[in-house]
Design an enzyme around this catalytic site. Sequence first.
Site, PDB file in Angstrom:
ATOM      1  N   GLY A  32       0.731  -1.047   0.108  1.00 23.29           N
ATOM      2  CA  GLY A  32       0.170  -0.021   0.016  1.00 23.29           C
ATOM      3  C   GLY A  32       0.780   1.274   0.017  1.00 23.29           C
ATOM      4  O   GLY A  32       1.738   1.157  -0.871  1.00 23.29           O
ATOM      5  N   ASP A  34       2.604   2.339   2.493  1.00 24.36           N
ATOM      6  CA  ASP A  34       3.952   2.210   2.952  1.00 24.36           C
ATOM      7  C   ASP A  34       4.907   1.858   1.972  1.00 24.36           C
ATOM      8  O   ASP A  34       5.968   2.185   1.967  1.00 24.36           O
ATOM      9  CB  ASP A  34       3.633   1.079   4.065  1.00 24.36           C
ATOM     10  CG  ASP A  34       4.779   0.882   5.101  1.00 24.36           C
ATOM     11  OD1 ASP A  34       5.754   1.582   5.148  1.00 24.36           O
ATOM     12  OD2 ASP A  34       4.768  -0.038   5.772  1.00 24.36           O
TER      13      ASP A  34
HETATM   14  N1  AR6 Z   1      -0.854   7.620  -1.881  1.00 25.55           N
HETATM   15  C1  AR6 Z   1      -1.905   7.976  -1.286  1.00 25.55           C
HETATM   16  N2  AR6 Z   1      -2.630   7.106  -0.990  1.00 25.55           N
HETATM   17  C2  AR6 Z   1      -2.307   5.824  -1.189  1.00 25.55           C
HETATM   18  C3  AR6 Z   1      -1.084   5.601  -1.886  1.00 25.55           C
HETATM   19  C4  AR6 Z   1      -0.436   6.400  -2.397  1.00 25.55           C
HETATM   20  N3  AR6 Z   1       0.668   6.247  -3.132  1.00 25.55           N
HETATM   21  N4  AR6 Z   1      -1.172   4.003  -1.758  1.00 25.55           N
HETATM   22  C5  AR6 Z   1      -2.089   3.394  -1.255  1.00 25.55           C
HETATM   23  N5  AR6 Z   1      -2.826   4.589  -0.804  1.00 25.55           N
HETATM   24  P1  AR6 Z   1      -3.081   0.921   2.861  1.00 25.55           P
HETATM   25  P2  AR6 Z   1      -3.682   0.541   5.996  1.00 25.55           P
HETATM   26  C6  AR6 Z   1      -4.250   4.665  -0.254  1.00 25.55           C
HETATM   27  O1  AR6 Z   1      -3.225  -0.330   2.657  1.00 25.55           O
HETATM   28  O2  AR6 Z   1      -4.949   0.044   5.354  1.00 25.55           O
HETATM   29  C7  AR6 Z   1       0.728  -1.788   4.462  1.00 25.55           C
HETATM   30  O3  AR6 Z   1       1.165  -3.114   4.083  1.00 25.55           O
HETATM   31  C8  AR6 Z   1      -5.231   3.281  -0.169  1.00 25.55           C
HETATM   32  O4  AR6 Z   1      -6.084   3.303  -1.199  1.00 25.55           O
HETATM   33  O5  AR6 Z   1      -1.667   1.509   2.297  1.00 25.55           O
HETATM   34  O6  AR6 Z   1      -3.572   1.659   7.007  1.00 25.55           O
HETATM   35  C9  AR6 Z   1       1.439  -1.241   5.709  1.00 25.55           C
HETATM   36  O7  AR6 Z   1       2.759  -1.933   5.877  1.00 25.55           O
HETATM   37  C10 AR6 Z   1      -5.944   3.387   1.213  1.00 25.55           C
HETATM   38  O8  AR6 Z   1      -7.003   4.434   0.920  1.00 25.55           O
HETATM   39  O9  AR6 Z   1      -3.072   1.169   4.779  1.00 25.55           O
HETATM   40  C11 AR6 Z   1       0.351  -2.109   6.960  1.00 25.55           C
HETATM   41  O10 AR6 Z   1       1.035  -3.409   7.018  1.00 25.55           O
HETATM   42  C12 AR6 Z   1      -5.113   4.166   2.165  1.00 25.55           C
HETATM   43  O11 AR6 Z   1      -3.851   4.630   1.360  1.00 25.55           O
HETATM   44  C13 AR6 Z   1      -0.898  -2.116   6.274  1.00 25.55           C
HETATM   45  O12 AR6 Z   1      -0.484  -1.831   4.931  1.00 25.55           O
HETATM   46  C14 AR6 Z   1      -4.478   3.019   3.076  1.00 25.55           C
HETATM   47  O13 AR6 Z   1      -4.181   1.999   2.626  1.00 25.55           O
HETATM   48  C15 AR6 Z   1      -1.586  -0.559   6.591  1.00 25.55           C
HETATM   49  O14 AR6 Z   1      -3.052  -0.595   6.058  1.00 25.55           O
END
Ligand code: AR6
Length: 169
Positions: A32, A34
């Site tokens: 994601g 991260d």
């Molecule tokens: N810019 C903005 N938003 C984004 C981007 C980006 N480049 N990429 C994804 N999103 P997530 P969580 C959005 O899964 O649910 C990771 O593996 C995405 O569409 O990134 O808090 C970590 O290491 C979503 O709306 O974070 C943890 O293990 C939002 O960011 C776990 O995921 C959050 O999605 C955390 O899960």
Amino acid sequence: MTTIEVVQGDITTVEVDAIVNAANSGLLGGGGVDGAIHRAGGPEILAECRQLRATTLQDGLPAGQAVATTAGRLPARWVIHTVGPVYSASDDRSATLRSAYTASLAVAADLGAQSVAFPLISSGVYGWPADDAVRQAVGAVRESDSGIPRVLFVAFDARMASLLRGEVG
Ligand code: AR6
């Protein structure tokens, strides 16, 4: 007074003082947003995270807390890593989700940041329903007394952007 803006796009390209990472407790990267932040920011960010894990955060970063590192090659000055809760339908974890926002703003204020960009914490891999994730996010920022002048929510897709715009008004 904090001004809240909504933009759609990739948080790694946003020009603000600090961007917030929706990390996990291990702090050593993931998928994601991260994964995107570590890829775009380069190895300096991971090196600082490893240093934190070896010193002050040996047990990892608990959900609802936040810590800052360099932003490496990103346009921002700092990455503030926070950990949202995994969504549960039977257990209300919204206080922890709100704390991820307010703790990040407190770290940003300590650094002297004037602008902070957030992704929608917990709304991806961690499964939080988007409409409530938006409500919690905007509510937490509005209630916080960080004094940060400018907060941006960065929506990755059009649906999230529209939900955020509806909530911010
Ligand atoms: N810019 C903005 N938003 C984004 C981007 C980006 N480049 N990429 C994804 N999103 P997530 P969580 C959005 O899964 O649910 C990771 O593996 C995405 O569409 O990134 O808090 C970590 O290491 C979503 O709306 O974070 C943890 O293990 C939002 O960011 C776990 O995921 C959050 O999605 C955390 O899960």
